[in-house]
Design an enzyme around this catalytic site. Structure first.
Site, PDB file in Angstrom:
ATOM      1  N   ASP A  37       0.853  -1.206   0.000  1.00 55.63           N
ATOM      2  CA  ASP A  37       0.000   0.000   0.000  1.00 55.63           C
ATOM      3  C   ASP A  37       0.878   1.241   0.000  1.00 55.63           C
ATOM      4  O   ASP A  37       1.425   1.619   1.035  1.00 55.63           O
ATOM      5  CB  ASP A  37      -0.900  -0.022   1.236  1.00 55.63           C
ATOM      6  CG  ASP A  37      -2.004  -1.062   1.088  1.00 55.63           C
ATOM      7  OD1 ASP A  37      -2.136  -1.935   1.967  1.00 55.63           O
ATOM      8  OD2 ASP A  37      -2.718  -1.006   0.072  1.00 55.63           O
ATOM      9  N   ASP A 178     -10.311  -5.469  -1.550  1.00 50.71           N
ATOM     10  CA  ASP A 178      -9.296  -4.954  -0.644  1.00 50.71           C
ATOM     11  C   ASP A 178      -9.967  -4.212   0.506  1.00 50.71           C
ATOM     12  O   ASP A 178     -10.698  -3.258   0.295  1.00 50.71           O
ATOM     13  CB  ASP A 178      -8.400  -3.982  -1.449  1.00 50.71           C
ATOM     14  CG  ASP A 178      -7.238  -3.440  -0.658  1.00 50.71           C
ATOM     15  OD1 ASP A 178      -6.387  -2.776  -1.268  1.00 50.71           O
ATOM     16  OD2 ASP A 178      -7.177  -3.666   0.563  1.00 50.71           O
TER      17      ASP A 178
HETATM   18  C1  DX5 Z   1      -6.608  -0.568   3.110  1.00 49.29           C
HETATM   19  C2  DX5 Z   1      -5.453  -1.433   2.713  1.00 49.29           C
HETATM   20  C3  DX5 Z   1      -5.457  -2.888   3.003  1.00 49.29           C
HETATM   21  C4  DX5 Z   1      -6.277  -3.575   3.944  1.00 49.29           C
HETATM   22  C5  DX5 Z   1      -5.595  -4.280   5.083  1.00 49.29           C
HETATM   23  O1  DX5 Z   1      -6.230   0.729   2.856  1.00 49.29           O
HETATM   24  O2  DX5 Z   1      -5.334  -1.312   1.299  1.00 49.29           O
HETATM   25  O3  DX5 Z   1      -4.254  -3.442   2.691  1.00 49.29           O
HETATM   26  O4  DX5 Z   1      -7.335  -2.874   4.421  1.00 49.29           O
HETATM   27  O5  DX5 Z   1      -6.390  -5.350   5.544  1.00 49.29           O
HETATM   28  P1  DX5 Z   1      -7.520  -5.273   6.672  1.00 49.29           P
HETATM   29  O6  DX5 Z   1      -8.549  -4.332   6.197  1.00 49.29           O
HETATM   30  O7  DX5 Z   1      -8.012  -6.709   6.773  1.00 49.29           O
HETATM   31  O8  DX5 Z   1      -6.848  -4.817   7.946  1.00 49.29           O
HETATM   32 ZN    ZN Z   2      -4.480  -1.935  -0.592  1.00 50.72          ZN
END
Ligand code: DX5
Ligand code: ZN
Length: 224
Positions: A37, A178
């Site tokens: 990210d 995602d």
């Molecule tokens: C959200 C991110 C993710 C993701 C992480 O901005 O792109 O990588 O939400 O996983 P969770 O939501 O399961 O913590």
């Molecule tokens: Zn992401």
């Protein structure tokens, strides 16, 4: 895409002190992609996982990268990431005035390019780009932070996008989701036709590293 869903591990959920151990475990568990990210503090209200992070990850593993660009004006920054043919790059439709040009530029590196769409963005903005892109990344949370709850209506929205993909007969198309993809949500999404799952604190990163292998097994079971 093979018949089973693919796991794209959300590396923002991996704490730095055990990053190399986590990557090694993912290699042993044949995780399909590492989801990076990239956040600029402008397009999203978080900053992180920039060019040096991408460089470090490339230096320690051959697991392909699924690079989620949450940055303004990505067109002029693509050279910053050492893009490889094995990469997937996820461009936000909201961050590009000329999404088609930017998708084509990403593909000129030999990599796959998916178009990401935020929960509040109406699906019809994708109309112009389905045929140029290699897939979509449907955000179930407002991007930028792990640990959030899915936004109401994102399941239905995912169904609408999949209906359109099927109507266009786009086979071998990346359909990624995602954000807060729990084991339960992943199962439902797989049945709908999703074939790539960003796995974060809602699934494989639950608990500590001693639990990751069992979490991966559980997620694999949900997305067979
Ligand atoms: C959200 C991110 C993710 C993701 C992480 O901005 O792109 O990588 O939400 O996983 P969770 O939501 O399961 O913590
Ligand atoms: Zn992401």
């Amino acid at each position: 895409m093979n018949k089973n869903g693919k796991i794209s591990a959300s590396m923002m959920c991996s704490s730095f002190d055990i990053l190399s151990d986590t990557i090694h475990l993912f290699e042993e568990e044949n995780i399909d992609y590492l989801h990076i990210d990239v956040m600029d503090g402008n397009f999203v209200t978080n900053i992180g996982y920039g060019t040096s992070y991408v460089e470090f990850i490339r230096s320690v593993t051959d697991i392909p990268l699924d690079i989620h660009l949450m940055i303004t004006n990505p067109k002029d920054k693509l050279t910053w990431f050492g893009l490889q043919p094995s990469d997937i790059v996820s461009l936000h439709v909201e961050s590009c005035k000329d999404i088609k040009t930017v998708v084509e530029r990403v593909k000129s590196y030999g990599c796959k390019c998916t178009v990401a769409i935020n929960p509040v963005t109406p699906v019809d903005v994708l109309e112009e780009i389905y045929l140029t892109a290699d897939g979509v990344n449907i955000l179930h949370v407002t991007p930028g932070f792990a640990g959030q709850k899915a936004v109401e209506g994102t399941m239905e929205k995912t169904g609408d996008v999949i209906d359109k993909i099927n109507e266009l007969k786009l086979t071998d198309y990346i359909i990624e989701t995602d954000g807060n993809i729990t084991f339960e949500r992943a199962k439902i999404l797989r049945e709908m036709g999703v074939n790539m799952f960003v796995a974060g604190s809602s699934s494989i990163f639950k608990g500590d590293i001693s639990e990751y292998r069992e979490n991966i097994r559980k997620l694999r079971e949900s997305i067979m």
